[in-house]
Design an enzyme around this catalytic site. Sequence first.
Site: not given
Length: 255
Positions: A162, A214, A226
């Site tokens: 990420c 994240h 993402h």
Amino acid sequence: MHKLRFLRAGVFAVLFPLLLNTTALAAPVLKLNSSGRDVMLLQQKLQNVGYTIKDIDGIFGEETQRVVTQFQKDNNLRATGIVNNATWRALKDTKSIHHGSIKDKEAQLARIKSQAPSYGPLVANNKPILERSKVSGLISTAKSYIGVPYSFGGATPKAFDCSGYLQYVFGKNGISIPRLADDQYRLGLRTTSKSQLEPGDLVFFTTYEPGPSHCGIYLGNDQFIHASSSRGVRIDSLSNSYWQPRYIGGKHIVK
């Protein structure tokens, strides 16, 4: 407790492939109120591929049903919450995420950080960093990598994690940001509500560990892009039943 988890993981590693290979045509159908070894194997596999289940107890309760439903949505399956052949096959094809011990994790992060590519001087923390005129170009770059697979430590179009994805996308647009999600969380100005977000801002979630573990880029209309651990680079909704409870805040970086 650690020994018990180790034994469970060992049993899972042996039995899960056996379960799928020997029951390819008749995998056990599991649903709410099911129980037993097959449910425990299911829970362990879901946890291993990045979904949060508090108790690996062999009881198919409402939490397991919710996680199964989310897994099915993430893999374009019928979101019934019932584990059928298609769900078992998708679980078999989904790569596990190995988090290891805390020391192992720290060593991995240190290595990732030390190997991060340089895109010039890092931008300053706690202030907007993205020119409004560059937002559309940044989002266009981000979308061009939809479908790139996930890999922990990945920071190139071969595979992203990420934060590696964000660093790469911003770097392609001439902006150097830190490599790790918790460092990226220091960028920009914290928002107090989702309504304050605008396209180009950053959004953060807590997943496999407490805090910002994240991250993604906000696209507008409740959507963000993402590198997900289960499906690679993709677009999701902040209101998604998996992401909404894990959302910890946005950072306003557009100036």
